[in-house]
Design an enzyme around this catalytic site. Sequence first.
Site, PDB file in Angstrom:
ATOM      1  N   ASP A 295      35.583  15.503 -19.985  1.00 58.17           N
ATOM      2  CA  ASP A 295      34.946  15.256 -21.280  1.00 58.17           C
ATOM      3  C   ASP A 295      33.524  15.785 -21.161  1.00 58.17           C
ATOM      4  O   ASP A 295      32.713  15.232 -20.423  1.00 58.17           O
ATOM      5  CB  ASP A 295      34.969  13.745 -21.558  1.00 58.17           C
ATOM      6  CG  ASP A 295      34.219  13.363 -22.835  1.00 58.17           C
ATOM      7  OD1 ASP A 295      33.583  14.242 -23.434  1.00 58.17           O
ATOM      8  OD2 ASP A 295      34.271  12.181 -23.201  1.00 58.17           O
TER       9      ASP A 295
ATOM     10  N   TYR B  60      30.484   2.058 -13.286  1.00 57.02           N
ATOM     11  CA  TYR B  60      31.504   2.375 -14.263  1.00 57.02           C
ATOM     12  C   TYR B  60      30.983   3.393 -15.282  1.00 57.02           C
ATOM     13  O   TYR B  60      30.167   3.081 -16.112  1.00 57.02           O
ATOM     14  CB  TYR B  60      31.986   1.096 -14.970  1.00 57.02           C
ATOM     15  CG  TYR B  60      33.466   1.103 -15.121  1.00 57.02           C
ATOM     16  CD1 TYR B  60      34.241   0.010 -14.752  1.00 57.02           C
ATOM     17  CD2 TYR B  60      34.124   2.216 -15.628  1.00 57.02           C
ATOM     18  CE1 TYR B  60      35.607   0.021 -14.883  1.00 57.02           C
ATOM     19  CE2 TYR B  60      35.487   2.238 -15.752  1.00 57.02           C
ATOM     20  CZ  TYR B  60      36.219   1.133 -15.383  1.00 57.02           C
ATOM     21  OH  TYR B  60      37.583   1.176 -15.511  1.00 57.02           O
TER      22      TYR B  60
ATOM     23  N   LYS C  52      36.588   5.413 -18.165  1.00 60.42           N
ATOM     24  CA  LYS C  52      37.969   5.447 -17.713  1.00 60.42           C
ATOM     25  C   LYS C  52      38.322   6.904 -17.448  1.00 60.42           C
ATOM     26  O   LYS C  52      37.858   7.796 -18.138  1.00 60.42           O
ATOM     27  CB  LYS C  52      38.893   4.890 -18.788  1.00 60.42           C
ATOM     28  CG  LYS C  52      38.794   3.384 -18.949  1.00 60.42           C
ATOM     29  CD  LYS C  52      39.899   2.688 -18.159  1.00 60.42           C
ATOM     30  CE  LYS C  52      39.787   1.185 -18.245  1.00 60.42           C
ATOM     31  NZ  LYS C  52      38.572   0.628 -17.655  1.00 60.42           N
TER      32      LYS C  52
HETATM   33  C1  F6R Z   1      36.040   4.999 -24.244  1.00 63.02           C
HETATM   34  C2  F6R Z   1      35.092   5.815 -25.020  1.00 63.02           C
HETATM   35  C3  F6R Z   1      34.532   5.252 -26.277  1.00 63.02           C
HETATM   36  C4  F6R Z   1      33.080   4.803 -26.074  1.00 63.02           C
HETATM   37  C5  F6R Z   1      32.522   4.142 -27.342  1.00 63.02           C
HETATM   38  C6  F6R Z   1      31.050   3.749 -27.200  1.00 63.02           C
HETATM   39  O1  F6R Z   1      36.438   5.662 -23.097  1.00 63.02           O
HETATM   40  O2  F6R Z   1      34.731   6.904 -24.649  1.00 63.02           O
HETATM   41  O3  F6R Z   1      35.331   4.224 -26.782  1.00 63.02           O
HETATM   42  O4  F6R Z   1      33.010   3.900 -25.017  1.00 63.02           O
HETATM   43  O5  F6R Z   1      32.608   5.042 -28.426  1.00 63.02           O
HETATM   44  O6  F6R Z   1      30.324   4.857 -26.794  1.00 63.02           O
HETATM   45  P1  F6R Z   1      28.724   4.873 -26.637  1.00 63.02           P
HETATM   46  O7  F6R Z   1      28.367   3.711 -25.749  1.00 63.02           O
HETATM   47  O8  F6R Z   1      28.479   6.208 -25.996  1.00 63.02           O
HETATM   48  O9  F6R Z   1      28.151   4.767 -28.012  1.00 63.02           O
HETATM   49 MG    MG Z   2      34.421  10.288 -23.924  1.00 63.20          MG
HETATM   50 MG    MG Z   3      38.270  10.893 -23.126  1.00 65.77          MG
END
Ligand code: F6R
Ligand code: MG
Ligand code: MG
Length: 380
Positions: free
Chosen positions: A13, A230, A233
């Site tokens: 990503d 962390y 994932k």
């Molecule tokens: C899960 C993922 C998303 C982000 C969520 C919050 O793997 O990538 O669910 O965790 O959109 O993202 P932030 O903290 O970057 O605003």
């Molecule tokens: Mg992502």
């Molecule tokens: Mg992803």
Amino acid sequence: MSRKVTLSVIKADVGGLAGHHIVHPDLLATATRVLAEGRERGVIEDFYVTHVGDDLELIMTHYKGVDNSEVHGLAWEAFVEATKVAKSLGLYGAGQDLLADSFSGNVRGLGPGVAEMEFIERPSEPVVVFMADKTEPGAFNLPFYRIFADPFNTAGLVIDPKLHHGFRFEVMDLYESLVYELNTPEEAYDLLALIGSPYRYTVKRVYRRLDGEIAAVVSSERLSLIAGRYVGKDDPVAIVRAQAGFPALGEILEPFATPHLVAGWMRGSFVGPLMPVSQRDAKTTRFDGPPRIIALGFNIKDGKLVGPSDLFDDPAFDEARRTANIIADYMRRHGPFMPHRLGPEEMEYTTLPEVLKKLSGRARKLEEKKSAPQSKEAHE
Ligand code: F6R
Ligand code: MG
Ligand code: MG
């Protein structure tokens, strides 16, 4: 041709459009350009670039074996170049999975996920490449058990002499960095005792016991453990060989007709159904999900990729998608409660330490009123 061909699927990503939900077309174009140059230079034989959700997926064939520094270096270059474009467009989370500033030998441990296998190409070599977003490698435990060890899924285990010997599973303990090898059908219960805990034990490879041929491989570079904290994932990819002594294409796809529950979804901290979708629907919208998986079918011929066929782009999986939506509705009604929300040790985001710190001065000892002890005889 008895040269071994290698199929490498490497993903990262490196930025999402409008949040963590889809890869911008300019990133796909950039990765395509870098890999096309790599093919010109003879680093790889062939490639296909795609995405699932916010993950950029590089599917490559070559004759250089697994963990090859030139091939991994090319993938790294594609991610670095795509990151530059992501930054210039202000995409969200630009470069998020590139955990190192420079490339050193291979991408393992640097952030991207990798599934690779090397084999002698059969006269017809059908393969399925699975790619999932908003979940983790353990998401493949259940379907892989069903594909390679469950005769109620895979008829060939019972009625095809080449499958009848069963399969050998290589299972990783992600916490202890240990590998176990278990033979099915004899050790099926031991295997399930491990892989029924998919957050810790993940199927890494599967081999055909008849001749030791590799049948399947899953990416399992868990970002949280790599980075020591962390950071996300590790949205997984997997490769499965099909037909003629391996499970048939339809046996490989069949487990995905039941959208099983996997960890991931919003903020990597929730449990939800794994929805099989077409490439067209490979974007994670609702509550950043639900977790999605695509399956592309290829033939490999003289090291070249023929295809793909978008395998879940099929009304046969409409009911699975509908079921996944019903499960998603039901799970969402639990809001922040477990078991929809993951346990504290598995959540990617948590405020618990701060909440406990803030409340520490206000906590008082629990005073339990115990009833006066009575002698045993009094009851008799
Ligand atoms: C899960 C993922 C998303 C982000 C969520 C919050 O793997 O990538 O669910 O965790 O959109 O993202 P932030 O903290 O970057 O605003
Ligand atoms: Mg992502
Ligand atoms: Mg992803």
